[in-house]
Scaffold this active site. Structure first.
Site, PDB file in Angstrom:
ATOM      1  N   GLY A 194      59.481  57.091 -95.466  1.00 43.84           N
ATOM      2  CA  GLY A 194      59.900  57.200 -96.861  1.00 43.84           C
ATOM      3  C   GLY A 194      58.891  57.903 -97.732  1.00 43.84           C
ATOM      4  N   ASN A 233      49.860  62.793-101.357  1.00 44.05           N
ATOM      5  CA  ASN A 233      49.809  61.693-100.390  1.00 44.05           C
ATOM      6  C   ASN A 233      48.405  61.132-100.195  1.00 44.05           C
ATOM      7  OD1 ASN A 233      52.523  61.622 -99.980  1.00 44.05           O
ATOM      8  ND2 ASN A 233      52.498  62.413 -97.898  1.00 44.05           N
ATOM      9  N   TYR A 234      47.390  61.836-100.712  1.00 48.31           N
ATOM     10  CA  TYR A 234      46.031  61.299-100.721  1.00 48.31           C
ATOM     11  C   TYR A 234      45.742  60.785-102.130  1.00 48.31           C
ATOM     12  CZ  TYR A 234      45.275  63.809 -96.291  1.00 48.31           C
ATOM     13  OH  TYR A 234      45.347  64.273 -94.991  1.00 48.31           O
ATOM     14  N   ARG A 269      57.315  50.079-100.949  1.00 50.17           N
ATOM     15  CA  ARG A 269      56.395  50.241 -99.821  1.00 50.17           C
ATOM     16  C   ARG A 269      57.187  50.536 -98.547  1.00 50.17           C
ATOM     17  NH1 ARG A 269      52.427  45.257 -98.463  1.00 50.17           N
ATOM     18  NH2 ARG A 269      54.358  44.322 -97.696  1.00 50.17           N
TER      19      ARG A 269
END
Length: 531
Positions: free
Chosen positions: A178, A470-471, A106
């Site tokens: 990141g 990224n979605y 994360r």
């Protein structure tokens, strides 16, 4: 344990587990392994949080973003390692691999499906938010940014060094560098300069054996793969080296809203025809959303048109009025400002808000439940299709879409230049999102989101129906996270949508660098020999 002995111990342990085949998680051994890895200068015990720590819950929720996925009482979550040093990352990888424990990485917490902080099997969160160093070199137009630095911190650091340099990253200041960069994050410079991974020139990564690699030592296949192909499938990103791009001292932004009564559908249809063909210095986003109607209790659709232009308002207004006169743009709608100030505009802060707001890293515990999905559009959506979409949207209490234009340089970058494939041929990308505050409304909203996605199907890309990494969207396919050998046929379902023709090369890279499939989760890249 002195520093020299500690380093030798680390090397020996890395070597000893490089070929390990662990099938049954050993939690106690994992924790003991971590606690034994203490150096005088960088003790890992200071960044290790278990359920016994009084700050465990706050550590968990501070960097989660979706209340639908957040579960700080999850008994499968063994620990959080809020790494502050490279050795902490190496130790977590080595100890987890040798004891059959999964890790979830994360960096920022903007994770639509919570893959970075939930799992169905015993796991540890490797939290990178303390990796936040940024160094910018104006003379070379380059910067190093660590994985846990936010885009707000990066933009501020660059602006402090130069008023005419920027990085083509995302809109939201709390995004962690990141994951955002690795997934092919984009922003309002996409049409002029492309996306984040188009400007990455080096990286530091911890691989499945606990070794720290850079571009030279990892090789071009792995370097290609982590630029838009999901870094979390291949290792732990420590830092990126990026090129900075030129921006003028003065930029112009505006926001104009049209409702259905103000012919929003007609304006948005025309937007589809011109937005990808406008000068590449201009980014004009459209946001259809639910709004209050003319009567009390009535709902309607409003479309907000947000723009950013790399130049003064005197140049922008004639461009808009020539290509999209239906918008009715006036000079008084426009605001001229610096690059850094435009980043607050895109976050919906009032014009003039101090840019110090960009340094706020988190908003605390997640405040809402939400579900998002994505699409790519290659042909204009007909007005009757848009009306069907509006009808479905109005069934939600709170929902919106983002229509982000392509064209410009994106039409000139080959689909295999990086692992991110969605380039030429797209008019725009769609983000669908719905949010709610009551857990009891989750099933209803998820069902409505599926309905909205189905209604849009005839008008978007197909074979495959493309999606933006990224979605993250669990609905488009997944693999059980607990299996080391996952089903390639299942992986191809989501892999073909996220990566198109690049998926095969990504699997080949995975096979070479992580054949045991240590770095895995529900939508990770599998090695070719997976079953």
């Amino acid at each position: 344990m002195n520093e020299v002995v500690f380093v030798l111990f680390l090397v020996l342990l890395i070597v000893s587990v490089s070929d390990a085949k662990i099938t049954k998680p050993n939690v106690e051994n994992f924790l003991q392994c971590l606690r034994s890895r203490t150096s005088p200068k960088n003790p890992i015990t200071e960044v290790l949080y278990t359920h016994d720590n009084s700050t465990f819950v706050s550590s968990y929720v501070s960097y989660t973003n979706n209340k639908r996925c957040s579960n700080p009482k999850d008994t499968k979550l063994i620990a959080i390692v809020a790494a502050k040093h490279e050795s902490h990352v190496q130790a977590t990888v080595v100890c987890a691999k040798s004891n059959g424990i999964q890790i979830r990485i994360r960096s920022g917490g903007h994770d639509f499906e919570g893959f970075s902080y939930i799992s169905s099997v015993p796991f540890v969160i490797l939290d990178m938010h303390n990796f936040r160093s940024i160094t910018a070199d104006v003379s070379s137009k380059k910067a190093w940014v660590q994985a846990g630095a936010t885009l707000g911190e990066l933009n501020t650091k660059i602006a402090d060094a130069s008023k005419t340099l920027a990085f083509p990253g995302g809109f939201w200041s709390t995004l962690g560098a990141g994951g955002h960069i690795s997934g092919g994050g984009y922003g309002n410079l996409i049409r002029k300069y492309g996306i984040s991974v188009d400007h990455v020139i080096d990286a530091q990564l911890v691989d499945a054996n606990g070794k720290i690699l850079n571009r030279a030592s990892m090789g071009e296949d792995l370097f290609w793969s982590i630029r838009g192909g999901d870094g979390a499938s291949f290792g732990v990103i420590l830092a990126w080296k990026i090129n900075l791009v030129a921006v003028p001292e003065t930029l112009t932004v505006f926001k104009v809203t049209k409702t259905l009564r103000q012919e929003a559908t007609d304006v948005l249809y025309k937007w589809q025809l011109v937005s990808s063909k406008l000068p590449e210095e201009l980014f004009l986003r459209a946001i259809p959303e639910i709004a209050e109607g003319a009567k009390s209790g009535e709902k309607t659709i409003a479309v907000k048109f947000y723009a950013q232009f790399l130049g003064p308002a005197a140049q922008l207004v004639p461009i808009i009025n020539k290509n999209l006169p239906e918008l009715g743009l006036k000079r008084e709608d426009c605001y001229e400002m610096s690059w850094l100030n435009t980043t607050t505009f895109w976050m919906n802060f009032p014009v003039g808000t101090p840019t110090s707001v960009l340094l706020k890293r988190t908003s605390g515990p997640p405040r809402a439940f939400y579900k998002c999905k994505s699409d790519y559009v290659k042909e204009p959506i007909p007005k009757e299709g848009m009306e069907k979409i509006w009808k479905t949207m109005l069934k939600f209490n709170n929902a919106f879409m983002e229509w982000n234009p392509y064209g410009g340089v994106m039409d000139r970058i080959p689909a295999n230049a990086t692992a991110f494939p969605h380039r030429k041929g797209n008019l725009f990308k769609i983000l669908y999102c719905a949010s709610w505050n009551d857990a009891k409304a989750t099933d209803a909203n998820l069902s409505l989101m599926k309905e909205l996605y189905d209604v849009a199907e005839p008008y978007v890309s197909s074979n495959p129906r493309e999606a933006f990494l990224n979605y993250r969207d669990m609905d488009i396919g997944s693999n059980p996270s607990g299996k080391t050998n996952i089903n390639i046929e299942e992986a191809k379902i989501y892999g073909s949508k996220y990566f198109l023709g690049n998926f095969k090369r990504l699997m080949e890279t995975k096979t070479k660098y992580d054949p045991d499939n240590f770095f895995r989760y529900e939508q990770s890249i599998p090695p070719i020999h997976a079953m």
